[in-house]
Scaffold this active site. Structure first.
Site, mmCIF file in Angstrom:
data_model
loop_
_atom_site.group_PDB
_atom_site.id
_atom_site.type_symbol
_atom_site.label_atom_id
_atom_site.label_comp_id
_atom_site.label_asym_id
_atom_site.label_seq_id
_atom_site.Cartn_x
_atom_site.Cartn_y
_atom_site.Cartn_z
ATOM 1 N N TYR A 17 44.799 46.546 80.773
ATOM 2 C CA TYR A 17 46.193 46.997 80.565
ATOM 3 C C TYR A 17 46.187 48.359 79.869
ATOM 4 O O TYR A 17 46.932 49.267 80.256
ATOM 5 C CB TYR A 17 46.849 45.938 79.697
ATOM 6 N N GLY A 40 63.998 42.876 82.391
ATOM 7 C CA GLY A 40 62.979 42.442 81.428
ATOM 8 C C GLY A 40 63.421 42.618 79.990
ATOM 9 O O GLY A 40 64.533 43.071 79.708
ATOM 10 N N GLY A 48 62.572 47.638 86.090
ATOM 11 C CA GLY A 48 62.330 46.525 85.188
ATOM 12 C C GLY A 48 63.564 46.191 84.375
ATOM 13 O O GLY A 48 63.500 45.723 83.244
ATOM 14 N N PRO A 96 55.252 52.116 72.452
ATOM 15 C CA PRO A 96 55.866 51.175 71.513
ATOM 16 C C PRO A 96 54.867 50.180 70.948
ATOM 17 O O PRO A 96 53.864 49.859 71.601
ATOM 18 C CB PRO A 96 56.895 50.425 72.367
ATOM 19 N N ASN A 106 54.425 46.145 69.187
ATOM 20 C CA ASN A 106 54.830 44.831 69.711
ATOM 21 C C ASN A 106 56.340 44.655 69.586
ATOM 22 O O ASN A 106 56.903 44.934 68.541
ATOM 23 C CB ASN A 106 54.102 43.717 68.946
HETATM 24 N N1 LIG Z 1 56.754 43.272 75.236
HETATM 25 C C1 LIG Z 1 56.083 44.042 74.385
HETATM 26 O O1 LIG Z 1 55.735 43.629 73.266
HETATM 27 C C2 LIG Z 1 55.753 45.447 74.755
HETATM 28 C C3 LIG Z 1 56.072 45.982 76.014
HETATM 29 N N2 LIG Z 1 55.736 47.286 76.288
HETATM 30 C C4 LIG Z 1 55.995 47.884 77.602
HETATM 31 O O2 LIG Z 1 57.371 47.796 77.947
HETATM 32 C C5 LIG Z 1 57.501 47.676 79.368
HETATM 33 C C6 LIG Z 1 58.326 46.456 79.699
HETATM 34 O O3 LIG Z 1 57.721 45.337 79.078
HETATM 35 P P1 LIG Z 1 58.578 44.000 78.886
HETATM 36 O O4 LIG Z 1 60.016 44.317 79.043
HETATM 37 O O5 LIG Z 1 58.078 43.344 77.662
HETATM 38 O O6 LIG Z 1 58.088 43.143 80.138
HETATM 39 P P2 LIG Z 1 58.892 42.056 80.974
HETATM 40 O O7 LIG Z 1 57.857 41.235 81.653
HETATM 41 O O8 LIG Z 1 59.937 41.411 80.149
HETATM 42 O O9 LIG Z 1 59.644 42.957 82.089
HETATM 43 C C7 LIG Z 1 58.894 43.622 83.081
HETATM 44 C C8 LIG Z 1 59.796 43.801 84.268
HETATM 45 O O10 LIG Z 1 59.053 44.440 85.307
HETATM 46 C C9 LIG Z 1 59.307 43.745 86.516
HETATM 47 N N3 LIG Z 1 58.165 43.873 87.414
HETATM 48 C C10 LIG Z 1 56.898 43.481 87.180
HETATM 49 N N4 LIG Z 1 56.129 43.767 88.261
HETATM 50 C C11 LIG Z 1 56.952 44.349 89.183
HETATM 51 C C12 LIG Z 1 56.775 44.855 90.501
HETATM 52 N N5 LIG Z 1 55.588 44.807 91.109
HETATM 53 N N6 LIG Z 1 57.841 45.362 91.148
HETATM 54 C C13 LIG Z 1 59.057 45.392 90.561
HETATM 55 N N7 LIG Z 1 59.300 44.947 89.307
HETATM 56 C C14 LIG Z 1 58.247 44.417 88.643
HETATM 57 C C15 LIG Z 1 59.527 42.307 86.107
HETATM 58 O O11 LIG Z 1 60.254 41.623 87.096
HETATM 59 P P3 LIG Z 1 59.865 40.066 87.364
HETATM 60 O O12 LIG Z 1 59.963 39.376 86.045
HETATM 61 O O13 LIG Z 1 60.893 39.615 88.356
HETATM 62 O O14 LIG Z 1 58.457 40.082 87.901
HETATM 63 C C16 LIG Z 1 60.315 42.481 84.826
HETATM 64 O O15 LIG Z 1 61.686 42.616 85.093
HETATM 65 C C17 LIG Z 1 56.081 47.594 79.920
HETATM 66 O O16 LIG Z 1 55.683 48.865 80.381
HETATM 67 C C18 LIG Z 1 55.260 47.197 78.717
HETATM 68 O O17 LIG Z 1 53.944 47.707 78.818
HETATM 69 C C19 LIG Z 1 55.092 48.088 75.380
HETATM 70 C C20 LIG Z 1 54.770 47.590 74.146
HETATM 71 C C21 LIG Z 1 55.080 46.251 73.742
HETATM 72 C C1 LIG Z 2 52.225 44.320 73.087
HETATM 73 C C2 LIG Z 2 50.702 44.250 73.003
HETATM 74 O O1 LIG Z 2 50.362 42.931 72.730
HETATM 75 C C3 LIG Z 2 49.221 42.368 73.276
HETATM 76 O O2 LIG Z 2 48.275 42.331 72.266
HETATM 77 P P1 LIG Z 2 48.427 41.330 71.054
HETATM 78 O O3 LIG Z 2 49.373 41.894 70.078
HETATM 79 O O4 LIG Z 2 47.045 40.973 70.589
HETATM 80 O O5 LIG Z 2 49.063 40.058 71.796
HETATM 81 P P2 LIG Z 2 49.766 38.720 71.304
HETATM 82 O O6 LIG Z 2 51.142 39.042 70.834
HETATM 83 O O7 LIG Z 2 49.629 37.752 72.449
HETATM 84 O O8 LIG Z 2 48.845 38.170 70.072
HETATM 85 C C4 LIG Z 2 48.976 38.713 68.808
HETATM 86 C C5 LIG Z 2 48.176 37.841 67.837
HETATM 87 O O9 LIG Z 2 48.868 36.589 67.683
HETATM 88 C C6 LIG Z 2 47.932 35.518 67.768
HETATM 89 N N1 LIG Z 2 48.601 34.271 68.175
HETATM 90 C C7 LIG Z 2 48.673 33.150 67.396
HETATM 91 N N2 LIG Z 2 49.314 32.150 68.055
HETATM 92 C C8 LIG Z 2 49.649 32.681 69.278
HETATM 93 C C9 LIG Z 2 50.320 32.099 70.399
HETATM 94 O O10 LIG Z 2 50.716 30.904 70.426
HETATM 95 N N3 LIG Z 2 50.528 32.938 71.481
HETATM 96 C C10 LIG Z 2 50.103 34.248 71.476
HETATM 97 N N4 LIG Z 2 50.345 35.028 72.575
HETATM 98 N N5 LIG Z 2 49.423 34.812 70.428
HETATM 99 C C11 LIG Z 2 49.209 34.018 69.338
HETATM 100 C C12 LIG Z 2 46.913 36.027 68.785
HETATM 101 O O11 LIG Z 2 45.712 35.275 68.703
HETATM 102 C C13 LIG Z 2 46.754 37.477 68.323
HETATM 103 O O12 LIG Z 2 45.868 37.545 67.232
HETATM 104 C C14 LIG Z 2 48.561 43.029 74.443
HETATM 105 O O13 LIG Z 2 48.034 41.978 75.234
HETATM 106 C C15 LIG Z 2 49.523 43.878 75.171
HETATM 107 O O14 LIG Z 2 50.487 43.097 75.855
HETATM 108 C C16 LIG Z 2 50.200 44.796 74.269
HETATM 109 O O15 LIG Z 2 50.354 45.936 74.561
#
Ligand SMILES: NC(=O)C1=CN([C@@H]2O[C@H](COP(=O)(O)OP(=O)(O)OC[C@H]3O[C@@H](n4cnc5c(N)ncnc54)[C@H](OP(=O)(O)O)[C@@H]3O)[C@@H](O)[C@H]2O)C=CC1
Ligand SMILES: C[C@H]1O[C@H](OP(=O)(O)OP(=O)(O)OC[C@H]2O[C@@H](n3cnc4c(=O)[nH]c(N)nc43)[C@H](O)[C@@H]2O)[C@@H](O)[C@@H](O)C1=O
Length: 314
Positions: free
Chosen positions: A138, A15, A12, A165, A167
């Site tokens: 998830y 990402g 990843g 982690p 958000n």
């Molecule tokens: N974002 C957040 O707020 C949080 C994220 N995390 C965790 O951090 C990790 C990364 O998340 P994040 O960086 O935000 O996600 P992103 O979507 O930014 O990155 C995920 C990466 O995984 C790759 N990927 C997805 N499916 C496949 C697959 N089948 N084979 C190969 N590569 C794949 C994607 O490639 P492509 O885009 O090309 O599909 C992308 O590069 C996850 O485990 C997530 O649960 C935890 C807490 C909060």
């Molecule tokens: C990282 C963590 O985060 C995810 O959980 P979440 O924190 O609930 O996700 P969220 O960031 O999309 O929303 C946070 C709050 O924000 C509000 N909200 C307002 N306005 C918008 C809006 O425009 N978009 C989004 N997405 N949310 C909105 C929304 O209604 C909610 O109350 C998991 O799915 C999972 O991915 C996980 O592990």
């Protein structure tokens, strides 16, 4: 123990989290860092994953590849969130054992905890109550991944660790509104409303839920810190220990973007879990704390958005 010439596979790597971990590893002198795009290597394909590990034989693996999305994506496509994440995890974790990877860091999420867990949430709150329904698929996938790491450690002595982690946000975030989290969604919505001189912006829910936000470069630093210093069986929360309401977050992002219009709250969209503040006592006790506070992080994230998201310069 990590060596600077270890071959480190960041799954990843393009990402939000993976790209930050690559930046942090390189800043600390780890030069042999490899990655494969989703197109080059679909991690849900067991045979392809085994071929990759057989060929590359990485010393260290960071599993930051996953099907990830915000509340709406999780709530409307739970089957894919369950299937793809469990497939990726089973394939990568099993290959880390099969090909004798010396260290694996698995990334979970604080959504694994019960909806009404004590706040702030300690690591031992896991599996003590019902999950939040909007992202239970998830959460189940992530729980199975962290438990699998624990089982391989117990049975084979593999040095597989997990972190949970809060958000995250920052460079290379997902700004596609159909799947994005709240932070990138707000940045994009307020920016486009400002550029288009729109009278209002629609946000989701009531604005009353509380959330914690960690800047992704801080997150990456914590991940590399754990790779270098932690081999415990229990997972480790990664966060700031500070929370804001979604309404307060909206005011902060609106101010940073410089949007003057109104906010309309669409109560037909779900709020999700009311709070999920991480207890970071364990991480602080290990010697790591975050550096980037929310306002500064939003400013950094907005600058990246303007510099990198196409047509952001509209
Ligand atoms: N974002 C957040 O707020 C949080 C994220 N995390 C965790 O951090 C990790 C990364 O998340 P994040 O960086 O935000 O996600 P992103 O979507 O930014 O990155 C995920 C990466 O995984 C790759 N990927 C997805 N499916 C496949 C697959 N089948 N084979 C190969 N590569 C794949 C994607 O490639 P492509 O885009 O090309 O599909 C992308 O590069 C996850 O485990 C997530 O649960 C935890 C807490 C909060
Ligand atoms: C990282 C963590 O985060 C995810 O959980 P979440 O924190 O609930 O996700 P969220 O960031 O999309 O929303 C946070 C709050 O924000 C509000 N909200 C307002 N306005 C918008 C809006 O425009 N978009 C989004 N997405 N949310 C909105 C929304 O209604 C909610 O109350 C998991 O799915 C999972 O991915 C996980 O592990």
């Amino acid at each position: 123990m990590l060596n600077k010439n270890d071959k480190i596979y960041v799954a990843g790597h393009r990402g939000l989290v993976g790209s930050a971990i690559v930046r942090n590893l390189k800043s600390k002198g780890y030069e042999n860092v490899i990655g494969r795009t989703h197109k080059e290597l679909d991690l849900t394909n067991q045979a392809a994953v085994r071929d990759f590990f057989e060929t590359e034989k990485p010393d260290v693996v960071v599993l930051a590849a996953a099907k990830v999305g915000g509340i709406n994506a999780n709530n409307t496509t739970p089957a894919e969130f369950a299937y793809e994440n469990m497939q990726i995890q089973c394939n990568v974790i099993e290959c880390c054992h099969r090909y004798h990877v010396k260290k694996l860091l698995f990334l979970g999420s604080t959504c694994i905890y019960p909806r009404m867990a004590p706040q702030p949430i300690p690591e031992d709150a896991l599996l003590t109550g019902p999950l939040e329904t909007t992202n239970e698929a998830y959460a189940i996938a992530k729980i199975s991944g962290l438990e699998m790491c624990k089982f391989y450690k117990r049975q084979y002595g593999d040095d597989f660790i997990s972190c949970m982690p809060t958000n995250l946000y920052g460079p290379h975030d997902n700004y596609d509104l159909s799947g994005s989290h709240v932070m990138p969604a707000m940045i994009r919505k307020f920016h486009e409303a400002k550029v288009n001189d729109a009278p209002s912006v629609e946000l989701w829910g009531t604005g009353t839920p509380l959330r914690e936000f960690l800047y992704v470069d801080d997150m990456a630093d914590a991940c590399v810190f754990l790779l270098e210093n932690y081999s415990g069986e229990q997972h480790v929360n990664i966060g700031t220990g500070k929370e804001v309401t979604i309404r307060q977050l909206a005011e902060t992002v609106k101010e940073v973007v410089g949007y003057q219009g109104d906010i309309i709250w669409n109560k037909d969209m779900p709020d999700g879990t009311p709070r999920k503040l991480t207890d970071v006592t364990k991480l602080h006790g290990l010697g790591w704390t975050h550096k980037v506070e929310l306002k500064e992080g939003v400013e950094l994230a907005y600058q990246w958005f303007k510099d990198n998201v196409e047509n952001a310069r509209m």
